[in-house]
Design a protein around this motif. Structure first.
Motif, PDB file in Angstrom:
ATOM      1  N   THR A  50       0.185   2.576  -7.443  1.00 41.36           N
ATOM      2  CA  THR A  50       0.630   3.614  -8.378  1.00 41.36           C
ATOM      3  C   THR A  50       1.879   4.328  -7.863  1.00 41.36           C
ATOM      4  O   THR A  50       2.675   4.838  -8.638  1.00 41.36           O
ATOM      5  CB  THR A  50      -0.487   4.645  -8.642  1.00 41.36           C
ATOM      6  OG1 THR A  50      -0.850   5.246  -7.393  1.00 41.36           O
ATOM      7  CG2 THR A  50      -1.704   3.989  -9.264  1.00 41.36           C
ATOM      8  N   GLU A  51       2.030   4.361  -6.540  1.00 37.68           N
ATOM      9  CA  GLU A  51       3.198   5.043  -5.967  1.00 37.68           C
ATOM     10  C   GLU A  51       4.193   4.069  -5.348  1.00 37.68           C
ATOM     11  O   GLU A  51       5.246   4.492  -4.841  1.00 37.68           O
ATOM     12  CB  GLU A  51       2.748   6.070  -4.921  1.00 37.68           C
ATOM     13  CG  GLU A  51       1.863   7.171  -5.521  1.00 37.68           C
ATOM     14  CD  GLU A  51       1.565   8.276  -4.517  1.00 37.68           C
ATOM     15  OE1 GLU A  51       2.204   8.294  -3.438  1.00 37.68           O
ATOM     16  OE2 GLU A  51       0.711   9.112  -4.815  1.00 37.68           O
ATOM     17  N   ALA A  52       3.843   2.764  -5.364  1.00 39.04           N
ATOM     18  CA  ALA A  52       4.704   1.708  -4.822  1.00 39.04           C
ATOM     19  C   ALA A  52       5.156   2.011  -3.397  1.00 39.04           C
ATOM     20  O   ALA A  52       6.331   1.906  -3.055  1.00 39.04           O
ATOM     21  CB  ALA A  52       5.907   1.486  -5.740  1.00 39.04           C
ATOM     22  N   ARG A  53       4.208   2.424  -2.560  1.00 38.09           N
ATOM     23  CA  ARG A  53       4.519   2.659  -1.143  1.00 38.09           C
ATOM     24  C   ARG A  53       3.266   2.433  -0.310  1.00 38.09           C
ATOM     25  O   ARG A  53       2.151   2.439  -0.828  1.00 38.09           O
ATOM     26  CB  ARG A  53       5.045   4.079  -0.923  1.00 38.09           C
ATOM     27  CG  ARG A  53       4.017   5.176  -1.160  1.00 38.09           C
ATOM     28  CD  ARG A  53       4.630   6.549  -0.911  1.00 38.09           C
ATOM     29  NE  ARG A  53       3.691   7.623  -1.233  1.00 38.09           N
ATOM     30  CZ  ARG A  53       2.928   8.242  -0.334  1.00 38.09           C
ATOM     31  NH1 ARG A  53       2.985   7.891   0.927  1.00 38.09           N
ATOM     32  NH2 ARG A  53       2.100   9.213  -0.693  1.00 38.09           N
ATOM     33  N   GLU A  54       3.477   2.238   0.966  1.00 37.87           N
ATOM     34  CA  GLU A  54       2.344   2.039   1.862  1.00 37.87           C
ATOM     35  C   GLU A  54       1.740   3.382   2.254  1.00 37.87           C
ATOM     36  O   GLU A  54       2.470   4.359   2.484  1.00 37.87           O
ATOM     37  CB  GLU A  54       2.793   1.274   3.114  1.00 37.87           C
ATOM     38  CG  GLU A  54       3.152  -0.162   2.812  1.00 37.87           C
ATOM     39  CD  GLU A  54       3.279  -0.998   4.071  1.00 37.87           C
ATOM     40  OE1 GLU A  54       3.716  -0.444   5.092  1.00 37.87           O
ATOM     41  OE2 GLU A  54       2.955  -2.196   4.014  1.00 37.87           O
ATOM     42  N   ARG A  55       0.407   3.407   2.300  1.00 42.43           N
ATOM     43  CA  ARG A  55      -0.290   4.646   2.662  1.00 42.43           C
ATOM     44  C   ARG A  55      -1.448   4.324   3.599  1.00 42.43           C
ATOM     45  O   ARG A  55      -1.929   3.186   3.643  1.00 42.43           O
ATOM     46  CB  ARG A  55      -0.845   5.330   1.409  1.00 42.43           C
ATOM     47  CG  ARG A  55       0.217   5.852   0.465  1.00 42.43           C
ATOM     48  CD  ARG A  55      -0.401   6.477  -0.772  1.00 42.43           C
ATOM     49  NE  ARG A  55      -1.189   7.675  -0.457  1.00 42.43           N
ATOM     50  CZ  ARG A  55      -1.915   8.348  -1.349  1.00 42.43           C
ATOM     51  NH1 ARG A  55      -1.942   7.941  -2.600  1.00 42.43           N
ATOM     52  NH2 ARG A  55      -2.592   9.415  -1.006  1.00 42.43           N
ATOM     53  N   ALA A  56      -1.906   5.338   4.291  1.00 46.41           N
ATOM     54  CA  ALA A  56      -3.047   5.154   5.192  1.00 46.41           C
ATOM     55  C   ALA A  56      -4.345   5.340   4.415  1.00 46.41           C
ATOM     56  O   ALA A  56      -4.470   6.210   3.557  1.00 46.41           O
ATOM     57  CB  ALA A  56      -2.975   6.171   6.331  1.00 46.41           C
TER      58      ALA A  56
END
Lengths: 142, 98
Positions: A50-56
């Protein structure tokens, strides 16, 4: 040909795996010459679509459509075993919350030779990801 | 009225719309904020017609090109399979096991 499938609440512990493997013919069948084992663990970094980024992550919540998920896993294991001529397939998959670093999926394939075991493993996992009604929902760290 | 070759009345002639309840999971469930959806379909629809109706009546699901399939009574069915009112119908989309 032997197929054992189990869906387990929470992470797959060593005891649960031992208990299922003890009922498998993988080690007792005289034709067994190769055993390939795959385990899937929850990784810490995941792409947030949904945010097009890597997350922890802190965990994944697995949702299963019961009893179809179990029936599909069994069918898939039987079809894969038949198609690749393997002796035994054991599948364990989690339902519910599995934290980072914990195991959510274990697949053990036994066959006379390595080639068919490795091919069966790839084929099974590829089909699992489109044919078995299991969903995972990320639990983000922040 | 004679039944059509498919075994039901021709669409639009003597067929009443019915509301079907469909179980949903995963991303579909999140998008609609529920574990079930309701969809209006022709009487005794095929699985393909149910899927098309879901896609049309619930655009928030964004089912187009998703590879979504219908399961009836815990088994995948062919698009031409008829769905009966008492069947358990589930939308299987966006699966992500393993």
């Amino acid at each position: 040909m032997s197929v054992l499938v189990q869906i387990i609440d929470g992470p797959i512990g060593a005891e649960a795996e031992r208990s299922v493997l003890a009922r498998s013919t993988a080690m007792t069948d005289d034709r067994t010459g190769a055993i390939v084992r795959f385990e899937g663990i929850v990784r810490r970094i995941e792409t947030d679509m949904t945010e097009a980024r890597e997350r922890a992550l802190t965990a994944l919540d697995y949702e299963t459509y019961d009893p179809m998920a179990l029936l599909q896993l069994e069918r898939l294991a039987r079809e894969t075993a038949t198609a690749h001529g393997v002796i035994s397939i054991v599948v364990l998959h989690s339902r519910g919350r599995v934290r980072v670093g914990e195991r959510s999926f274990v697949l053990v394939v036994a066959s006379p030779h390595r080639k068919e075991a490795l091919a069966a493993m790839h084929a099974f996992i590829d089909r699992l990801k489109v044919e078995v009604p299991i969903w995972k929902r990320p639990v983000w760290a922040s | 009225m004679p039944a059509s070759v498919e075994g039901r009345a021709p669409a639009g002639i003597g067929s009443c719309p019915v509301t079907l309840e469909v179980r949903i999971f995963g991303a579909a469930s999140l998008r609609l904020g529920s574990d079930r959806l309701r969809v209006e379909v022709a009487e005794r629809p095929t699985a393909a017609e149910v899927l098309a109706a879901i896609s049309l009546q619930h655009p928030a699901l964004r089912l187009a090109d998703s590879g979504a399939r219908l399961a009836v009574n815990c088994d995948f069915v062919a698009p031409e399979t008829f769905v009966a009112p008492h069947d358990e119908v589930a939308l299987i989309a966006f699966v992500s096991g393993g």
